[in-house]
Design a protein around this motif. Sequence first.
Motif, PDB file in Angstrom:
ATOM      1  N   PHE A  89      13.289   9.334 -18.305  1.00 24.46           N
ATOM      2  CA  PHE A  89      12.149   8.607 -17.740  1.00 24.46           C
ATOM      3  C   PHE A  89      12.633   7.218 -17.347  1.00 24.46           C
ATOM      4  CE2 PHE A  89       8.749   5.561 -18.023  1.00 24.46           C
ATOM      5  CZ  PHE A  89       7.694   6.174 -17.368  1.00 24.46           C
ATOM      6  N   ASP A  92       9.305   1.981 -13.897  1.00 26.78           N
ATOM      7  CA  ASP A  92       9.279   1.353 -12.577  1.00 26.78           C
ATOM      8  C   ASP A  92       9.420  -0.162 -12.640  1.00 26.78           C
ATOM      9  OD1 ASP A  92       8.916   3.654 -11.089  1.00 26.78           O
ATOM     10  OD2 ASP A  92       6.737   3.619 -11.342  1.00 26.78           O
ATOM     11  N   LEU A 125      11.758  11.512 -14.424  1.00 26.38           N
ATOM     12  CA  LEU A 125      10.374  11.035 -14.356  1.00 26.38           C
ATOM     13  C   LEU A 125      10.384   9.547 -14.050  1.00 26.38           C
ATOM     14  CD1 LEU A 125       9.450  12.597 -17.802  1.00 26.38           C
ATOM     15  CD2 LEU A 125       8.793  13.585 -15.617  1.00 26.38           C
ATOM     16  N   ARG A 126       9.438   9.106 -13.240  1.00 27.66           N
ATOM     17  CA  ARG A 126       9.282   7.675 -12.986  1.00 27.66           C
ATOM     18  C   ARG A 126       7.838   7.275 -13.182  1.00 27.66           C
ATOM     19  NH1 ARG A 126      14.134   5.918 -10.527  1.00 27.66           N
ATOM     20  NH2 ARG A 126      15.386   7.738  -9.985  1.00 27.66           N
ATOM     21  N   GLY A 127       7.648   6.065 -13.657  1.00 29.97           N
ATOM     22  CA  GLY A 127       6.302   5.582 -13.909  1.00 29.97           C
ATOM     23  C   GLY A 127       6.348   4.364 -14.802  1.00 29.97           C
ATOM     24  N   ARG A 128       5.320   4.205 -15.620  1.00 28.83           N
ATOM     25  CA  ARG A 128       5.294   3.051 -16.516  1.00 28.83           C
ATOM     26  C   ARG A 128       5.267   3.505 -17.961  1.00 28.83           C
ATOM     27  NH1 ARG A 128       0.526  -0.237 -13.601  1.00 28.83           N
ATOM     28  NH2 ARG A 128       1.437  -0.299 -11.533  1.00 28.83           N
ATOM     29  N   ARG A 129       6.043   2.826 -18.747  1.00 32.04           N
ATOM     30  CA  ARG A 129       5.988   3.106 -20.172  1.00 32.04           C
ATOM     31  C   ARG A 129       4.673   2.552 -20.703  1.00 32.04           C
ATOM     32  NH1 ARG A 129       8.193   1.419 -25.559  1.00 32.04           N
ATOM     33  NH2 ARG A 129       8.766   3.430 -26.432  1.00 32.04           N
TER      34      ARG A 129
END
Lengths: 132, 132
Positions: A89, A92, A125-129
């Motif tokens: 992961f 971003d 996966l990409r996004g925000r923790r």
Amino acid sequence: MDPVIELLRKHGIQATPQRIAVAQVALESAAHPSADEVLAQVRRRCPTVSRATVYNTLHLFVERGLLHAQVLREGTVVFDPLVEPHHHFVDDETGRIYDVPWDALKVTGHRSLADFDVREHQVVLRGRRRRT
Amino acid sequence: MDPVIELLRKHGIQATPQRIAVAQVALESAAHPSADEVLAQVRRRCPTVSRATVYNTLHLFVERGLLHAQVLREGTVVFDPLVEPHHHFVDDETGRIYDVPWDALKVTGHRSLADFDVREHQVVLRGRRRRT
DNA sequence: GTTCGTGCAAACGGTTTGCAACAAT
DNA sequence: ATTGTTGCAAACCGTTTGCACGAAC
């Protein structure tokens, strides 16, 4: 005896002070550091270590299966001491990379591709923790 | 009128000769070229184009959603005119990158991760392309 | 004494930046 | 006149290479 020395010997690697220092940084970090980040960390303890030695050592560790090199950040390779299959992961905002356990995701269909003989696969996966 | 010019205008991009040339190369290539590979291709038709212009233009296209930048090769970003979600296969021997249709694979579990708010995901496959 | 490991500095490849000239509005 | 676009050269960053010194077998 330092367990790291034994680990290096077990993989046929002569345990020099520089390699031990690199091993202590790279094998114990979950932060997926780049070569230069490993260099910076190593130099805090052992300021005489050369850039070339760190690059040589990291490549040696990859060759011997102690580390995996991953292409997940622009412009640099990162090193991952978790050598069992797993996913990643990427945050971003921070760019930080986190390991995602193999069993947390399931991928189907990769065995039935006509044109490709798949040796390995991983999900990125990409996004925000989530703020913990 | 050249359809590429209309496409650029539709995305609020002034259609200069250099940008048209970059568009013709980058938007019509399925080879996932790097910026320098685009530059080389563009220069075959228009040898005066500068490196900076190609880099500027590619970034502009990414900003405007005409291209996606992908981190799949060591040391360089590659550009992909296929902007709908899909997966990628990387050939171990040639390094070539192939698109894998979104529906060819199915990923489950990415919605139920406790720590991560997943915005997008893709599967990266590695192996050998079958000799056709 | 031959091999292996290290350090240094230079080179390298991909990318970015600063700036001056020019075209478009 | 202001803004947007281009080209050039220099700078930059991560990485690799060549070579000479030194340590280990």
